[in-house]
Scaffold this active site. Structure first.
Site, short mmCIF file in Angstrom:
data_model
loop_
_atom_site.label_atom_id
_atom_site.label_comp_id
_atom_site.label_asym_id
_atom_site.label_seq_id
_atom_site.Cartn_x
_atom_site.Cartn_y
_atom_site.Cartn_z
N SER A 122 0.51 2.23 3.13
CA SER A 122 0.10 1.18 2.20
C SER A 122 0.04 1.74 0.78
O SER A 122 1.03 2.27 0.28
CB SER A 122 -1.24 0.59 2.66
N ASP A 180 3.28 -8.25 9.30
CA ASP A 180 2.44 -8.07 8.13
C ASP A 180 2.55 -9.36 7.30
O ASP A 180 3.44 -10.19 7.56
CB ASP A 180 2.93 -6.87 7.31
N HIS A 212 -0.23 -5.05 9.40
CA HIS A 212 -0.43 -4.02 8.38
C HIS A 212 -1.19 -2.87 9.03
O HIS A 212 -2.40 -2.69 8.84
CB HIS A 212 -1.21 -4.61 7.20
#
Length: 236
Positions: A122, A180, A212
């Site tokens: 991320s 996601d 995610h």
């Protein structure tokens, strides 16, 4: 100039001779220990090698604008979570300098940059791209999991300038789950496409049903890529 701030970190030492290093950056709000625990949950055995030191730094707590200025362990600030807004370059560049001290520590331990990988999950993946592509392009490679760059990121320009000058660039390994948030997955794929267009060698893998998060199959693929980029060798 203020002294570079040392980061808290945990590391997985190699079981044999240390001849390569991997820096793995966590996502926003997490810690190095938290990321290592997550990796151990999804990957059996954990991300450990006979010759590679795996380093999990923790970002210092800082006010984070998307959380209305609340403190969070984030690598840099964002004006907002949007691909279209400008990057908060002051915080990004400051953190690149701070993370550079980890690279210097590995150099001091006898590990050359071509035997190092930088990556993250991320926000950690975005941070890794800035660090590797703009400041340390002579590392062996960079990986970004569930990550994206803003559409006008200075990283694209840096990559294109190096490519046009015939200078080396790190190879990119990128993954994203198709479940996601749709916009985040598209941003991730667009990041890979734009970096490739700028001249970088990129590989993008999508994982159906993955949100995610990290997954076992994704981490197994990453482990294979790591060993391909940093093979065990007696001459390194």
């Amino acid at each position: 100039m203020a002294a570079v701030r040392k980061l808290r970190m945990c590391a997985v030492s190699p079981t044999g001779k240390h001849s390569a290093s991997l820096i793995f950056l966590h996502g926003s709000g997490d810690t190095g220990q938290g990321l290592r625990a997550w990796v151990r949950d999804v990957l059996v055995p954990e991300l450990a090698f006979s010759h590679i030191r795996v380093i999990y730094p923790t970002a210092p707590a800082r006010p984070y604008t998307p959380m209305r200025g609340a403190l969070s362990t984030v690598w840099f600030d964002r004006y907002k979570i949007s691909r279209d807004c400008p990057e908060h370059l002051e915080s990004i560049d400051t953190m690149c300098s701070t993370l550079g001290s980890i690279i210097q520590d590995e150099l001091n331990a006898g590990i050359p940059k071509h035997r190092m990988l930088i990556g993250g999950f991320s926000m950690g993946g975005a941070m890794a791209l800035h660090l590797a592509c703009r400041y340390h392009p002579d590392v062996a490679g960079v990986f970004a999991l569930s990550s994206f760059l803003n559409q006008d990121s200075v990283t694209y320009q840096a990559v294109e300038e190096r490519f046009r000058a015939g200078l080396p660039l790190p190879e990119l390994f990128q993954c994203h789950g198709t479940s996601d948030e749709l916009v985040l997955c598209q941003w991730g794929e667009d990041t890979s496409m734009l970096l490739k267009k700028a001249g970088m060698t990129t590989t993008f893998h999508s994982f159906p049903g993955l949100y995610h998060q990290l997954s076992g199959p994704e981490m197994e693929m990453l482990r294979s890529w790591i060993l391909n980029k940093l093979p065990q060798t007696t001459t390194s």
